[in-house]
Design a protein around this motif. Structure first.
Motif, PDB file in Angstrom:
ATOM      1  N   ILE A   9       0.843  -1.200   0.000  1.00 54.44           N
ATOM      2  CA  ILE A   9       0.000   0.000   0.000  1.00 54.44           C
ATOM      3  C   ILE A   9       0.876   1.247   0.000  1.00 54.44           C
ATOM      4  N   LYS A  10       1.920   1.248   0.818  1.00 54.62           N
ATOM      5  CA  LYS A  10       2.840   2.398   0.855  1.00 54.62           C
ATOM      6  C   LYS A  10       3.481   2.625  -0.504  1.00 54.62           C
ATOM      7  N   LYS A  11       3.902   1.553  -1.161  1.00 55.91           N
ATOM      8  CA  LYS A  11       4.542   1.686  -2.474  1.00 55.91           C
ATOM      9  C   LYS A  11       3.573   2.279  -3.495  1.00 55.91           C
ATOM     10  N   VAL A  12       2.333   1.795  -3.498  1.00 56.10           N
ATOM     11  CA  VAL A  12       1.341   2.321  -4.448  1.00 56.10           C
ATOM     12  C   VAL A  12       1.056   3.789  -4.153  1.00 56.10           C
ATOM     13  N   ALA A  13       0.923   4.129  -2.880  1.00 53.21           N
ATOM     14  CA  ALA A  13       0.692   5.531  -2.500  1.00 53.21           C
ATOM     15  C   ALA A  13       1.884   6.398  -2.917  1.00 53.21           C
ATOM     16  N   ASP A  14       3.093   5.897  -2.684  1.00 54.63           N
ATOM     17  CA  ASP A  14       4.299   6.635  -3.090  1.00 54.63           C
ATOM     18  C   ASP A  14       4.342   6.809  -4.608  1.00 54.63           C
ATOM     19  N   ASP A  15       3.991   5.756  -5.335  1.00 56.69           N
ATOM     20  CA  ASP A  15       3.980   5.839  -6.803  1.00 56.69           C
ATOM     21  C   ASP A  15       2.984   6.884  -7.297  1.00 56.69           C
ATOM     22  N   GLN A  16       1.943   7.117  -6.509  1.00 55.71           N
ATOM     23  CA  GLN A  16       0.941   8.121  -6.856  1.00 55.71           C
ATOM     24  C   GLN A  16       1.248   9.480  -6.217  1.00 55.71           C
ATOM     25  N   LEU A  23      -3.337  10.493   1.987  1.00 60.05           N
ATOM     26  CA  LEU A  23      -4.019   9.206   1.958  1.00 60.05           C
ATOM     27  C   LEU A  23      -4.987   9.082   3.140  1.00 60.05           C
ATOM     28  N   ALA A  24      -4.574   9.568   4.289  1.00 62.04           N
ATOM     29  CA  ALA A  24      -5.453   9.534   5.462  1.00 62.04           C
ATOM     30  C   ALA A  24      -6.742  10.311   5.178  1.00 62.04           C
ATOM     31  N   THR A  25      -6.618  11.443   4.520  1.00 61.07           N
ATOM     32  CA  THR A  25      -7.806  12.220   4.153  1.00 61.07           C
ATOM     33  C   THR A  25      -8.700  11.428   3.212  1.00 61.07           C
ATOM     34  N   THR A  41       1.826  -6.319   8.238  1.00 60.01           N
ATOM     35  CA  THR A  41       1.853  -7.343   7.184  1.00 60.01           C
ATOM     36  C   THR A  41       0.456  -7.799   6.820  1.00 60.01           C
ATOM     37  N   SER A  42      -0.526  -7.504   7.675  1.00 62.97           N
ATOM     38  CA  SER A  42      -1.900  -7.878   7.367  1.00 62.97           C
ATOM     39  C   SER A  42      -2.842  -6.782   7.853  1.00 62.97           C
ATOM     40  N   LEU A  43      -3.965  -6.688   7.173  1.00 63.25           N
ATOM     41  CA  LEU A  43      -5.004  -5.718   7.525  1.00 63.25           C
ATOM     42  C   LEU A  43      -6.356  -6.396   7.376  1.00 63.25           C
ATOM     43  N   LYS A  44      -7.347  -5.871   8.058  1.00 63.43           N
ATOM     44  CA  LYS A  44      -8.700  -6.383   7.893  1.00 63.43           C
ATOM     45  C   LYS A  44      -9.180  -6.067   6.482  1.00 63.43           C
ATOM     46  N   ILE A  45     -10.064  -6.912   5.993  1.00 60.68           N
ATOM     47  CA  ILE A  45     -10.531  -6.793   4.609  1.00 60.68           C
ATOM     48  C   ILE A  45     -11.189  -5.440   4.341  1.00 60.68           C
ATOM     49  N   ASP A  46     -11.940  -4.911   5.315  1.00 57.52           N
ATOM     50  CA  ASP A  46     -12.590  -3.624   5.083  1.00 57.52           C
ATOM     51  C   ASP A  46     -11.566  -2.497   4.984  1.00 57.52           C
ATOM     52  N   ARG A  47     -10.445  -2.657   5.672  1.00 57.87           N
ATOM     53  CA  ARG A  47      -9.379  -1.653   5.582  1.00 57.87           C
ATOM     54  C   ARG A  47      -8.699  -1.746   4.214  1.00 57.87           C
ATOM     55  N   ILE A  48      -8.450  -2.950   3.762  1.00 61.42           N
ATOM     56  CA  ILE A  48      -7.868  -3.138   2.424  1.00 61.42           C
ATOM     57  C   ILE A  48      -8.801  -2.542   1.382  1.00 61.42           C
ATOM     58  N   PHE A  49     -10.099  -2.741   1.562  1.00 61.96           N
ATOM     59  CA  PHE A  49     -11.090  -2.174   0.649  1.00 61.96           C
ATOM     60  C   PHE A  49     -10.987  -0.651   0.618  1.00 61.96           C
ATOM     61  N   GLN A  50     -10.814  -0.014   1.780  1.00 65.43           N
ATOM     62  CA  GLN A  50     -10.677   1.444   1.820  1.00 65.43           C
ATOM     63  C   GLN A  50      -9.475   1.897   0.998  1.00 65.43           C
ATOM     64  N   TYR A  51      -8.362   1.224   1.182  1.00 63.82           N
ATOM     65  CA  TYR A  51      -7.156   1.589   0.442  1.00 63.82           C
ATOM     66  C   TYR A  51      -7.329   1.324  -1.061  1.00 63.82           C
ATOM     67  N   SER A  52      -7.970   0.212  -1.389  1.00 63.64           N
ATOM     68  CA  SER A  52      -8.206  -0.096  -2.809  1.00 63.64           C
ATOM     69  C   SER A  52      -9.027   0.997  -3.466  1.00 63.64           C
ATOM     70  N   LYS A  53     -10.059   1.410  -2.777  1.00 68.12           N
ATOM     71  CA  LYS A  53     -10.944   2.449  -3.310  1.00 68.12           C
ATOM     72  C   LYS A  53     -10.213   3.786  -3.418  1.00 68.12           C
ATOM     73  N   LEU A  55      -6.984   4.426  -3.583  1.00 72.28           N
ATOM     74  CA  LEU A  55      -5.833   4.420  -4.487  1.00 72.28           C
ATOM     75  C   LEU A  55      -6.158   3.830  -5.860  1.00 72.28           C
ATOM     76  N   ASN A  56      -7.427   3.446  -6.039  1.00 72.58           N
ATOM     77  CA  ASN A  56      -7.850   2.843  -7.301  1.00 72.58           C
ATOM     78  C   ASN A  56      -6.910   1.702  -7.697  1.00 72.58           C
ATOM     79  N   HIS A  57      -6.723   0.789  -6.756  1.00 73.66           N
ATOM     80  CA  HIS A  57      -5.784  -0.321  -6.937  1.00 73.66           C
ATOM     81  C   HIS A  57      -6.355  -1.560  -6.250  1.00 73.66           C
ATOM     82  N   ASN A  58      -6.296  -2.686  -6.919  1.00 70.00           N
ATOM     83  CA  ASN A  58      -6.819  -3.930  -6.372  1.00 70.00           C
ATOM     84  C   ASN A  58      -5.770  -4.594  -5.480  1.00 70.00           C
ATOM     85  N   PHE A  59      -5.852  -4.308  -4.192  1.00 68.45           N
ATOM     86  CA  PHE A  59      -4.888  -4.896  -3.263  1.00 68.45           C
ATOM     87  C   PHE A  59      -5.189  -6.356  -2.956  1.00 68.45           C
ATOM     88  N   LEU A  60      -6.379  -6.811  -3.278  1.00 66.07           N
ATOM     89  CA  LEU A  60      -6.699  -8.225  -3.064  1.00 66.07           C
ATOM     90  C   LEU A  60      -5.949  -9.129  -4.034  1.00 66.07           C
TER      91      LEU A  60
END
Length: 124
Positions: A9-16, A23-25, A41-53, A55-60
């Protein structure tokens, strides 16, 4: 294989070119929590969903080669391929039917033209 989703997630955010604060906003949270997530190393699925949305990136996708998701995905793909095959066969059948109908129409048009020509000869 351990997936370090926070690092990804950090790498994708950095790339953007997004800071932790930006990102917090986007995920309606505070910068400190984003920084903490980067270290996890792991996050809850709803948190991954927030980041995916955000950053427009499929973290799954990083979990697709892990069981049970690998098997689930293979089954889904097999079902899709089977459906595609069936649809292709239906399309081929429809194209054959159309071709036969076009041929029939052409034959009927030729017959009509022949009949018209015969009528003209008979009248004349």
């Amino acid at each position: 294989m351990t997936i370090n989703i926070g690092f990804i997630i950090k790498k994708v955010a950095d790339d953007q070119n997004l800071s932790q604060s930006q990102l917090a906003t986007l995920i309606d949270d505070v910068q400190q929590n984003v920084g903490n997530d980067y270290k996890r190393t792991s996050l809850k699925i709803d948190r991954i969903f927030q980041y995916s949305k955000a950053l427009n990136h499929n973290f799954l996708q990083y979990y697709y080669n892990e069981e049970p998701y690998k098997t689930f995905r293979e089954r889904e793909n097999e079902a899709f391929l089977s459906e595609i095959k069936e649809l292709k066969e239906q399309l081929e059948d429809a194209n054959k039917t159309i071709s036969l109908q076009e041929s029939h129409i052409k034959t009927q048009q030729e017959l009509i033209e022949t009949q018209r020509a015969l009528i003209v000869k008979l009248k004349g």
